[in-house]
Design an enzyme around this catalytic site. Structure first.
Site, mmCIF file in Angstrom:
data_model
loop_
_atom_site.group_PDB
_atom_site.id
_atom_site.type_symbol
_atom_site.label_atom_id
_atom_site.label_comp_id
_atom_site.label_asym_id
_atom_site.label_seq_id
_atom_site.Cartn_x
_atom_site.Cartn_y
_atom_site.Cartn_z
ATOM 1 C CD GLU A 1 -5.375 -5.909 -1.305
ATOM 2 O OE1 GLU A 1 -4.809 -4.800 -1.179
ATOM 3 O OE2 GLU A 1 -6.117 -6.385 -0.441
ATOM 4 C CG ASN B 1 -0.410 -0.169 2.518
ATOM 5 O OD1 ASN B 1 0.648 -0.766 2.689
ATOM 6 N ND2 ASN B 1 -1.076 0.364 3.521
ATOM 7 C CB CYS C 1 -5.267 -1.332 -1.749
ATOM 8 S SG CYS C 1 -6.599 -0.610 -0.782
ATOM 9 C CD GLU D 1 -1.630 4.733 4.491
ATOM 10 O OE1 GLU D 1 -1.168 5.596 5.270
ATOM 11 O OE2 GLU D 1 -2.319 3.764 4.866
ATOM 12 C CB CYS E 1 -11.013 -2.531 0.182
ATOM 13 S SG CYS E 1 -10.348 -1.863 -1.364
ATOM 14 C CB CYS F 1 -8.716 -4.439 -3.813
ATOM 15 S SG CYS F 1 -7.570 -3.072 -3.538
HETATM 16 N N1 THU Z 1 -5.286 -1.542 2.528
HETATM 17 C C1 THU Z 1 -4.697 -2.346 1.594
HETATM 18 O O1 THU Z 1 -3.626 -2.029 1.069
HETATM 19 N N2 THU Z 1 -5.323 -3.486 1.266
HETATM 20 C C2 THU Z 1 -6.456 -3.963 1.862
HETATM 21 O O2 THU Z 1 -6.920 -5.032 1.515
HETATM 22 C C3 THU Z 1 -7.106 -3.189 2.916
HETATM 23 C C4 THU Z 1 -6.565 -1.823 3.139
HETATM 24 C C5 THU Z 1 -4.585 -0.323 2.930
HETATM 25 C C6 THU Z 1 -5.192 0.966 2.493
HETATM 26 C C7 THU Z 1 -4.597 1.913 3.526
HETATM 27 O O3 THU Z 1 -3.304 2.271 3.119
HETATM 28 C C8 THU Z 1 -4.489 1.066 4.773
HETATM 29 O O4 THU Z 1 -4.533 -0.277 4.334
HETATM 30 C C9 THU Z 1 -5.584 1.297 5.790
HETATM 31 O O5 THU Z 1 -6.831 1.228 5.224
#
Ligand code: THU
Length: 136
Positions: free
Chosen positions: A60, A47, A58, A49, A95, A98
């Protein structure tokens, strides 16, 4: 599941966990790593941000977009792992956005591997995680 498959699932999940190391997540402190297997090739992602939260990506999607940018169009297996800022495993499931992105490149036998907080591996058929996906 036979021993060979289990071994392969475990190594893909381990790659997903290793990819948590590259996570850029100063806002959530939730590190996510992903490994995508397409035939003989494996692509990883984490991920990433952003101060403008909605611009975050994310793990994925990072891994899948990397796979797609390398010419892949079918995901056989996608493994996902997450850690907190202390490096402890956390439960994670993909999520909704994704899931739609996985669905773009899934086939009837695409598997989703989740590394659980207790270190156990869970295996899902993708179709069960997103029935009735949007298609054009
Ligand atoms: N996140 C992912 O990278 N993958 C997931 O399946 C769930 C959430 C990340 C997004 C954000 O950077 C952090 O987790 C918190 O939501």
């Amino acid at each position: 599941m036979d021993d060979k498959t289990l071994k392969m699932y475990k190594s893909l999940t381990e790659l997903a966990r290793e990819s948590c190391k590259n996570s850029y997540s100063p806002y959530s402190n939730f590190k996510v790593g992903c490994a995508v297997m397409c035939g003989d090739n494996v692509y990883t992602g984490c991920n990433v941000e952003n101060a403008s939260y909605g611009a975050s990506n994310c793990a994925e999607r990072t891994a899948i977009f990397t796979a797609a940018a390398n010419g892949e169009r079918k995901i056989d297996i996608i493994a996902i792992a997450a850690e907190n800022s202390d490096g402890k495993l956390c439960d994670v499931t993909p999520c909704g956005i994704c899931r739609q992105v996985i669905g773009e490149f899934s086939h009837e036998n695409t598997k989703v591997l989740l590394l659980k907080q207790n270190g156990e591996l869970e295996v899902y058929d993708f179709d069960k995680l997103l029935p009735f996906k949007f298609t054009l």
